[in-house]
Design a protein around this motif. Structure first.
Motif, PDB file in Angstrom:
ATOM      1  N   SER A  31       0.840  -1.197   0.000  1.00  0.00           N
ATOM      2  CA  SER A  31       0.000   0.000   0.000  1.00  0.00           C
ATOM      3  C   SER A  31       0.877   1.250   0.000  1.00  0.00           C
ATOM      4  N   TRP A  32       1.988   1.195   0.735  1.00  0.00           N
ATOM      5  CA  TRP A  32       2.946   2.303   0.733  1.00  0.00           C
ATOM      6  C   TRP A  32       3.567   2.448  -0.655  1.00  0.00           C
ATOM      7  N   PHE A  33       3.889   1.316  -1.284  1.00  0.00           N
ATOM      8  CA  PHE A  33       4.413   1.351  -2.658  1.00  0.00           C
ATOM      9  C   PHE A  33       3.403   2.008  -3.594  1.00  0.00           C
ATOM     10  N   ASP A  34       2.137   1.624  -3.464  1.00  0.00           N
ATOM     11  CA  ASP A  34       1.097   2.204  -4.325  1.00  0.00           C
ATOM     12  C   ASP A  34       0.989   3.705  -4.107  1.00  0.00           C
ATOM     13  N   PHE A  35       1.076   4.128  -2.845  1.00  0.00           N
ATOM     14  CA  PHE A  35       1.011   5.558  -2.540  1.00  0.00           C
ATOM     15  C   PHE A  35       2.158   6.306  -3.218  1.00  0.00           C
ATOM     16  N   LEU A  36       3.364   5.758  -3.130  1.00  0.00           N
ATOM     17  CA  LEU A  36       4.516   6.395  -3.771  1.00  0.00           C
ATOM     18  C   LEU A  36       4.319   6.458  -5.282  1.00  0.00           C
ATOM     19  N   HIS A  37       3.770   5.394  -5.831  1.00  0.00           N
ATOM     20  CA  HIS A  37       3.525   5.336  -7.275  1.00  0.00           C
ATOM     21  C   HIS A  37       2.565   6.451  -7.691  1.00  0.00           C
ATOM     22  N   GLN A  38       1.561   6.677  -6.873  1.00  0.00           N
ATOM     23  CA  GLN A  38       0.552   7.693  -7.191  1.00  0.00           C
ATOM     24  C   GLN A  38       1.107   9.112  -7.120  1.00  0.00           C
ATOM     25  N   GLN A  39       2.234   9.304  -6.440  1.00  0.00           N
ATOM     26  CA  GLN A  39       2.815  10.640  -6.316  1.00  0.00           C
ATOM     27  C   GLN A  39       3.629  11.037  -7.541  1.00  0.00           C
ATOM     28  N   GLU A  40       3.932  10.078  -8.422  1.00  0.00           N
ATOM     29  CA  GLU A  40       4.714  10.397  -9.612  1.00  0.00           C
ATOM     30  C   GLU A  40       3.938  11.321 -10.545  1.00  0.00           C
ATOM     31  N   GLU A  41       4.641  12.289 -11.090  1.00  0.00           N
ATOM     32  CA  GLU A  41       4.018  13.222 -12.032  1.00  0.00           C
ATOM     33  C   GLU A  41       3.696  12.498 -13.344  1.00  0.00           C
ATOM     34  N   LYS A  42       2.510  12.754 -13.884  1.00  0.00           N
ATOM     35  CA  LYS A  42       2.091  12.121 -15.116  1.00  0.00           C
ATOM     36  C   LYS A  42       2.974  12.563 -16.283  1.00  0.00           C
ATOM     37  N   VAL A  43       3.307  11.613 -17.148  1.00  0.00           N
ATOM     38  CA  VAL A  43       4.121  11.885 -18.330  1.00  0.00           C
ATOM     39  C   VAL A  43       3.280  11.613 -19.574  1.00  0.00           C
ATOM     40  N   HIS A  44       3.126  12.607 -20.423  1.00  0.00           N
ATOM     41  CA  HIS A  44       2.324  12.410 -21.634  1.00  0.00           C
ATOM     42  C   HIS A  44       3.131  11.611 -22.654  1.00  0.00           C
ATOM     43  N   VAL A  45       2.502  10.577 -23.191  1.00  0.00           N
ATOM     44  CA  VAL A  45       3.127   9.720 -24.200  1.00  0.00           C
ATOM     45  C   VAL A  45       2.387   9.917 -25.517  1.00  0.00           C
ATOM     46  N   ASP A  46       3.106  10.374 -26.521  1.00  0.00           N
ATOM     47  CA  ASP A  46       2.472  10.661 -27.805  1.00  0.00           C
ATOM     48  C   ASP A  46       2.549   9.475 -28.765  1.00  0.00           C
ATOM     49  N   ASP A  47       3.528   8.573 -28.545  1.00  0.00           N
ATOM     50  CA  ASP A  47       3.783   7.504 -29.512  1.00  0.00           C
ATOM     51  C   ASP A  47       2.880   6.280 -29.337  1.00  0.00           C
ATOM     52  N   ILE A  48       2.207   6.181 -28.201  1.00  0.00           N
ATOM     53  CA  ILE A  48       1.300   5.063 -27.943  1.00  0.00           C
ATOM     54  C   ILE A  48      -0.112   5.623 -27.767  1.00  0.00           C
ATOM     55  N   VAL A  49      -1.063   5.058 -28.498  1.00  0.00           N
ATOM     56  CA  VAL A  49      -2.445   5.536 -28.458  1.00  0.00           C
ATOM     57  C   VAL A  49      -3.375   4.363 -28.154  1.00  0.00           C
ATOM     58  N   LEU A  50      -4.341   4.593 -27.283  1.00  0.00           N
ATOM     59  CA  LEU A  50      -5.331   3.577 -26.953  1.00  0.00           C
ATOM     60  C   LEU A  50      -6.478   3.634 -27.957  1.00  0.00           C
ATOM     61  N   VAL A  51      -6.814   2.495 -28.535  1.00  0.00           N
ATOM     62  CA  VAL A  51      -7.952   2.398 -29.452  1.00  0.00           C
ATOM     63  C   VAL A  51      -9.066   1.666 -28.715  1.00  0.00           C
ATOM     64  N   ASP A  52     -10.131   2.381 -28.444  1.00  0.00           N
ATOM     65  CA  ASP A  52     -11.240   1.831 -27.655  1.00  0.00           C
ATOM     66  C   ASP A  52     -12.355   1.302 -28.556  1.00  0.00           C
ATOM     67  N   ILE A  53     -12.724   0.059 -28.320  1.00  0.00           N
ATOM     68  CA  ILE A  53     -13.963  -0.451 -28.909  1.00  0.00           C
ATOM     69  C   ILE A  53     -15.056  -0.108 -27.906  1.00  0.00           C
ATOM     70  N   ASP A  54     -15.622   1.083 -28.091  1.00  0.00           N
ATOM     71  CA  ASP A  54     -16.540   1.667 -27.124  1.00  0.00           C
ATOM     72  C   ASP A  54     -17.965   1.686 -27.655  1.00  0.00           C
ATOM     73  N   GLU A  55     -18.821   2.364 -26.919  1.00  0.00           N
ATOM     74  CA  GLU A  55     -20.229   2.448 -27.330  1.00  0.00           C
ATOM     75  C   GLU A  55     -20.366   3.118 -28.702  1.00  0.00           C
ATOM     76  N   LYS A  56     -19.555   4.114 -28.947  1.00  0.00           N
ATOM     77  CA  LYS A  56     -19.592   4.807 -30.234  1.00  0.00           C
ATOM     78  C   LYS A  56     -19.230   3.860 -31.374  1.00  0.00           C
ATOM     79  N   ALA A  57     -18.221   2.993 -31.139  1.00  0.00           N
ATOM     80  CA  ALA A  57     -17.812   2.030 -32.164  1.00  0.00           C
ATOM     81  C   ALA A  57     -18.905   0.992 -32.401  1.00  0.00           C
TER      82      ALA A  57
END
Length: 360
Positions: A31-57
């Protein structure tokens, strides 16, 4: 005043609990590890994109599973510079008989399909990817083992660049996933008497355009690292697991919109299900995620050579530090007034937590 013997016995019991590491102690640590993980600043990744098979699809293409010629249509209308990674299982023939058309799309684009190791059967196979081994150890004796594997139907797996397994580190005591939270995943597994690479490792192989990978495995340690070509080795646990970095932020797009993005180039597209009733969110250190999101984070982890590791000597060091802190608190309690000793004791605990945060 408390007896010295009583306090020393209490310290011994606390240190013993740390060494024994029962479930609730393990849960506190992670749980302490998870807390530390959550404190990391988000890094935007442009080269990987999620393709969702969602309600719209689903509104555009109809009930899921789709006729597989739809995938062909989307693949062939997309840029050849894209890499398509499917976390979706294609283990059964298309009920509409469109597998040949889908295979045409797969072979004309850089695509990676997924397979799933299982203990529910002892059959199945996926394309064999050779590996060179160093160190004199046995891979199959070191990595997680399964009876069989559920892989794409032959016509699909024979016309794609690669097939990788989508599996997390088993949720057993002593692993980072002991409580069902997905913190790590293996790069290699052994199923039906064959070694299979993970979906992330296969994606890495596709991007590097390599025919094989190398593994260092020793009898004393097990798996030490996995390497693709001349790239730096990916250090792993003895069972080939890597900790997943979840501080990435990915762009996402509905599968229904892919054909309307002609300038979408030079990216890795990770496909997955998000439509209600079709998805299966899983627990991670930063909250629930869809499975293809976890795969995207794992791919980014190995691509960026992120290493979240705990050296084995640190487990011993944790016990030594705990013992030293408890003895120090004991000395403070006996030497200082009650109110002051409480403040000093809490300060010592705070310094220990701060030290852990700094080391992270």
């Amino acid at each position: 005043m408390y007896s010295w013997k009583t306090v020393l016995v209490t310290i011994g019991l606390l240190v013993g609990l740390k060494i024994w590491n029962p479930y609730f102690i393990e849960n506190i640590s992670w749980s302490w590890f998870d807390f530390l993980h959550q404190q990391e600043e988000k890094v935007h990744v442009d080269d990987i994109v999620l393709v969702d098979i969602d309600e719209k699809a689903l509104e555009k293409y109809g009930q899921f599973p789709w006729p597989r010629d739809i995938y062909r249509e989307i693949l062939l209308s997309s840029s050849p510079s894209l890499t398509h990674v499917f976390s979706i299982a294609f283990t059964e023939p298309d009920r509409f008989g469109q597998d040949e058309l889908f295979a045409e799309g797969l072979i004309n684009r850089l695509t990676i399909l997924s397979s799933q190791p299982t203990n529910q059967k002892n059959t199945g196979s996926a394309p064999f990817v050779p590996t060179s081994t160093f160190g004199g150890g046995s891979i199959q004796d070191s990595i997680w083992q399964y009876d069989g594997i559920a892989s794409p139907v032959d016509i699909l797996k024979n016309n794609t660049y690669g097939v990788g397994v989508t599996v997390a580190t088993p949720a057993v005591s002593g692993t980072s996933n002991f409580d069902g939270t997905i913190r790590s995943a293996p790069l290699l597994v052994y199923a039906n008497e064959q070694v299979y690479p993970s979906l992330a490792l296969e994606t890495l192989r596709a991007l590097y355009d390599m025919g094989s990978y190398q593994t260092k495995v020793t009898e004393e340690v097990g798996i030490e690292w996995v390497r693709m070509g001349k790239a730096p080795p990916i250090e792993t646990t003895p069972t080939s697991d890597v900790m997943i970095s979840y501080w990435n932020h990915f762009n996402r797009v509905s599968a229904s919109d892919l054909q309307e993005l002609p300038d979408f180039t030079n990216k890795v597209l990770v496909w997955g299900l998000t439509a209600e009733g079709l998805n299966n969110p899983i627990s991670t250190p930063v909250g629930t995620m869809y499975p293809h999101e976890v795969q995207a984070h794992l791919i980014q982890t190995v691509l960026q050579e992120v290493r979240i590791q705990q050296s084995y000597y640190l487990e011993f060091l944790e016990v030594v530090v705990l013992l030293a802190v408890l003895l120090l608190i004991l000395a403070v309690v006996y030497k200082l007034p009650t109110s002051l000793s409480a403040i000093v004791s809490l300060s010592i605990i705070g310094l220990q937590l701060g030290g852990g945060y700094y080391i992270w």
